[in-house]
Design an enzyme around this catalytic site. Structure first.
Site, PDB file in Angstrom:
ATOM      1  N   ARG A  88      14.777   3.249  -6.087  1.00 23.12           N
ATOM      2  CA  ARG A  88      14.037   2.865  -7.299  1.00 23.12           C
ATOM      3  C   ARG A  88      13.908   4.065  -8.231  1.00 23.12           C
ATOM      4  NH1 ARG A  88       8.416  -0.204  -5.695  1.00 23.12           N
ATOM      5  NH2 ARG A  88       7.846   1.854  -4.934  1.00 23.12           N
ATOM      6  N   ARG A 139      10.210   8.736  -7.636  1.00 26.11           N
ATOM      7  CA  ARG A 139       9.091   9.125  -6.785  1.00 26.11           C
ATOM      8  C   ARG A 139       9.613   9.824  -5.534  1.00 26.11           C
ATOM      9  NH1 ARG A 139       5.107   4.053  -6.115  1.00 26.11           N
ATOM     10  NH2 ARG A 139       5.023   4.974  -4.040  1.00 26.11           N
TER      11      ARG A 139
HETATM   12  P1  AMP Z   1       1.830   3.364  -3.862  1.00 25.90           P
HETATM   13  O1  AMP Z   1       2.078   3.967  -5.203  1.00 25.90           O
HETATM   14  O2  AMP Z   1       0.803   2.285  -3.879  1.00 25.90           O
HETATM   15  O3  AMP Z   1       3.103   2.948  -3.157  1.00 25.90           O
HETATM   16  O4  AMP Z   1       1.184   4.527  -2.964  1.00 25.90           O
HETATM   17  C1  AMP Z   1       1.906   5.725  -2.682  1.00 25.90           C
HETATM   18  C2  AMP Z   1       1.242   6.457  -1.542  1.00 25.90           C
HETATM   19  O5  AMP Z   1      -0.101   6.825  -1.898  1.00 25.90           O
HETATM   20  C3  AMP Z   1       1.089   5.661  -0.261  1.00 25.90           C
HETATM   21  O6  AMP Z   1       2.260   5.680   0.539  1.00 25.90           O
HETATM   22  C4  AMP Z   1      -0.082   6.382   0.400  1.00 25.90           C
HETATM   23  O7  AMP Z   1       0.320   7.600   0.970  1.00 25.90           O
HETATM   24  C5  AMP Z   1      -0.976   6.703  -0.789  1.00 25.90           C
HETATM   25  N1  AMP Z   1      -1.937   5.614  -1.080  1.00 25.90           N
HETATM   26  C6  AMP Z   1      -1.985   4.832  -2.197  1.00 25.90           C
HETATM   27  N2  AMP Z   1      -3.004   3.955  -2.142  1.00 25.90           N
HETATM   28  C7  AMP Z   1      -3.617   4.183  -0.948  1.00 25.90           C
HETATM   29  C8  AMP Z   1      -4.721   3.591  -0.288  1.00 25.90           C
HETATM   30  N3  AMP Z   1      -5.402   2.565  -0.841  1.00 25.90           N
HETATM   31  N4  AMP Z   1      -5.065   4.077   0.936  1.00 25.90           N
HETATM   32  C9  AMP Z   1      -4.406   5.101   1.507  1.00 25.90           C
HETATM   33  N5  AMP Z   1      -3.341   5.704   0.945  1.00 25.90           N
HETATM   34  C10 AMP Z   1      -2.940   5.257  -0.279  1.00 25.90           C
END
Ligand code: AMP
Length: 226
Positions: free
Chosen positions: A137, A171
């Protein structure tokens, strides 16, 4: 614009689903369509990492490994952001809650404010296919358009089809190995929330393997009917 048909109290919508299910895409569509504020804890944490805050320093390695950041840190960044005045319009939570402890903390926070969750939308996908979706992505840093090396490459390499900017961002955790760990974290810690919200009577399921606009229409119907 369908904003006029929103319920009068500030709606709180949760998008649940594994990495790659389309939570961010759908949250941005809801933001545009209904004026809701997209609250992505992943974005908030990435901003904290970039800013070098204490929370960011603690989260950085965990995020690179595809694990879950501690509930305390996540709740702190989310609570801070929720206090901003724009969130009074209503929010779409994208990537939060991810653990039962986070869901319980959110319930308590909303209860204390006399608010309730409008709906929890589970984006149902074939989780095995999500690793392929996530690895590869990339996004235009200027306008936010999403691309994929195999499924949706930009017409000209590194140039955005929509705004023409040469500002593609990738990312650090969108690679096959980290995607597998993120998927494991989802299965272990987040998937149980489907049952948690089903028991509360708040869960709505949407087939999220089809075209983006069809999924968007299904979610918009849920928002309209509350
Ligand atoms: P995302 O952008 O939602 O895919 O999140 C990227 C990364 O941020 C995840 O793989 C986690 O390491 C961390 N992260 C995001 N939201 C959370 C959450 N609610 N609880 C714990 N870790 C989070």
């Amino acid at each position: 614009m369908d904003g006029a048909r929103l319920p009068t109290t500030a709606p709180i919508l949760i998008l649940l689903g594994p990495p790659g299910a389309g939570k961010g895409t759908q949250a941005r569509m809801l933001e545009e369509q209904f004026g809701l504020v997209q609250l992505s804890t992943g974005d908030l944490l990435r901003a904290a990492v970039a800013a070098g805050t204490e929370a960011g320093k603690a989260a950085d390695a965990v995020m690179k490994a595809g694990g879950l950041v501690s509930d305390d840190i996540v709740l702190a960044v989310l609570t801070d952001r929720l206090a901003d005045p724009d969130c009074a319009k209503g929010v779409v939570l994208d990537g939060f809650p991810r653990t039962t402890a986070q869901a319980e903390a959110l319930d308590q926070m909303l209860h204390a404010r006399g608010q309730a969750i409008m709906a929890v939308v589970s984006l149902d996908v074939d989780t095995v296919k999500m690793v392929l979706r996530v690895a590869g992505r990339y996004t235009c840093g200027s306008c936010g358009e999403g691309y994929h090396e195999d499924f949706k490459p930009s017409k000209v390499a590194e140039i955005c089809d929509v705004c023409g900017a040469q500002d593609m961002t990738r990312r650090a955790d969108d690679n096959a190995e980290t995607a597998m760990s993120r998927l494991d974290a989802y299965q272990i810690s987040t998937a149980p929330l489907i049952e948690y919200y089903a028991k509360q009577g708040a869960l709505k399921r949407v087939d999220a393997m089809g075209p983006i606009n069809d999924i968007g229409r299904s979610i918009a119907n849920i928002v309209r009917t509350g």
